[in-house]
Design a protein around this motif. Structure first.
Motif, PDB file in Angstrom:
ATOM      1  N   PHE A  84       0.836  -1.201   0.000  1.00  0.00           N
ATOM      2  CA  PHE A  84       0.000   0.000   0.000  1.00  0.00           C
ATOM      3  C   PHE A  84       0.874   1.255   0.000  1.00  0.00           C
ATOM      4  CE2 PHE A  84      -1.950   3.422   2.473  1.00  0.00           C
ATOM      5  CZ  PHE A  84      -3.057   3.682   1.689  1.00  0.00           C
ATOM      6  N   ARG A  85       1.920   1.247   0.844  1.00  0.00           N
ATOM      7  CA  ARG A  85       2.826   2.395   0.930  1.00  0.00           C
ATOM      8  C   ARG A  85       3.512   2.634  -0.411  1.00  0.00           C
ATOM      9  NH1 ARG A  85       7.968   2.504   1.048  1.00  0.00           N
ATOM     10  NH2 ARG A  85       8.138   0.327   1.650  1.00  0.00           N
ATOM     11  N   GLU A  86       3.980   1.554  -1.025  1.00  0.00           N
ATOM     12  CA  GLU A  86       4.657   1.686  -2.317  1.00  0.00           C
ATOM     13  C   GLU A  86       3.725   2.240  -3.389  1.00  0.00           C
ATOM     14  OE1 GLU A  86       6.385  -2.076  -3.357  1.00  0.00           O
ATOM     15  OE2 GLU A  86       7.586  -2.144  -1.531  1.00  0.00           O
ATOM     16  N   CYS A  87       2.478   1.820  -3.353  1.00  0.00           N
ATOM     17  CA  CYS A  87       1.520   2.257  -4.380  1.00  0.00           C
ATOM     18  C   CYS A  87       1.013   3.672  -4.137  1.00  0.00           C
ATOM     19  CB  CYS A  87       0.334   1.298  -4.426  1.00  0.00           C
ATOM     20  SG  CYS A  87       0.765  -0.337  -5.040  1.00  0.00           S
ATOM     21  N   SER A  88       0.958   4.066  -2.870  1.00  0.00           N
ATOM     22  CA  SER A  88       0.333   5.353  -2.565  1.00  0.00           C
ATOM     23  C   SER A  88       1.284   6.403  -2.006  1.00  0.00           C
ATOM     24  CB  SER A  88      -0.799   5.150  -1.560  1.00  0.00           C
ATOM     25  OG  SER A  88      -0.258   4.761  -0.307  1.00  0.00           O
ATOM     26  N   GLY A  89       2.512   5.992  -1.682  1.00  0.00           N
ATOM     27  CA  GLY A  89       3.418   6.942  -1.044  1.00  0.00           C
ATOM     28  C   GLY A  89       2.987   7.240   0.380  1.00  0.00           C
ATOM     29  N   GLY A  90       2.194   6.354   0.971  1.00  0.00           N
ATOM     30  CA  GLY A  90       1.624   6.557   2.295  1.00  0.00           C
ATOM     31  C   GLY A  90       2.485   6.019   3.415  1.00  0.00           C
ATOM     32  N   GLU A  92       4.435   3.587   6.271  1.00  0.00           N
ATOM     33  CA  GLU A  92       5.491   2.592   6.197  1.00  0.00           C
ATOM     34  C   GLU A  92       5.467   1.759   7.463  1.00  0.00           C
ATOM     35  OE1 GLU A  92      10.322   2.360   6.260  1.00  0.00           O
ATOM     36  OE2 GLU A  92       9.377   3.986   5.148  1.00  0.00           O
TER      37      GLU A  92
END
Length: 96
Positions: A84-90, A92
Motif C-alpha cells: 500500500f505504501r509503495e503504491c500510494s506513497g503513504g 510505512e
C-alpha cells in the motif's frame, strides 16, 4: 467447535490468560504499531477459537501453533501495508 461445559469454558479462559501475553508480545515485536498489532491479535485468537487445535502436531504444543499463526498473519499484514505504501506513497511499516 464442539459444545463445551462450564469446566471447558474455565479451561479456555485460564489458557487464554496464560498465552495471550505471549502471543500479543510476539505480534507487537513484529508490528510495533499497537492498533495494527491489536487487530492481528484479535484475528488470530478468533481463528484459534473457531477451530480445533491439533493436540500433537509434530510434537508442537498448541502455543507454538498459535505463535506460527500470529507470525504468518503479522507478515501478511506488513507485506500488505508495505505494498500500500509503495503504491500510494503513504505509511510505512518496518519489520523488526
Amino acid at each position: 467447535m464442539k459444545e463445551m461445559s462450564k469446566t471447558d469454558d474455565n479451561k479456555i479462559i485460564e489458557e487464554y490468560d496464560r498465552i495471550a501475553p505471549i502471543i500479543y508480545g510476539n505480534i507487537l515485536n513484529q508490528v510495533p504499531q499497537e492498533p495494527i498489532a491489536n487487530n492481528i491479535f484479535e484475528k488470530v485468537m478468533v481463528e484459534v477459537l473457531a477451530e480445533d487445535l491439533p493436540q500433537n502436531e509434530s510434537l508442537q504444543s498448541p502455543i507454538i501453533t498459535i505463535l506460527n499463526k500470529a507470525r504468518k498473519k503479522s507478515k501478511k499484514t506488513i507485506d500488505s501495508l508495505n505494498l500500500f505504501r509503495e503504491c500510494s506513497g503513504g505509511i510505512e511499516v518496518k519489520k523488526s
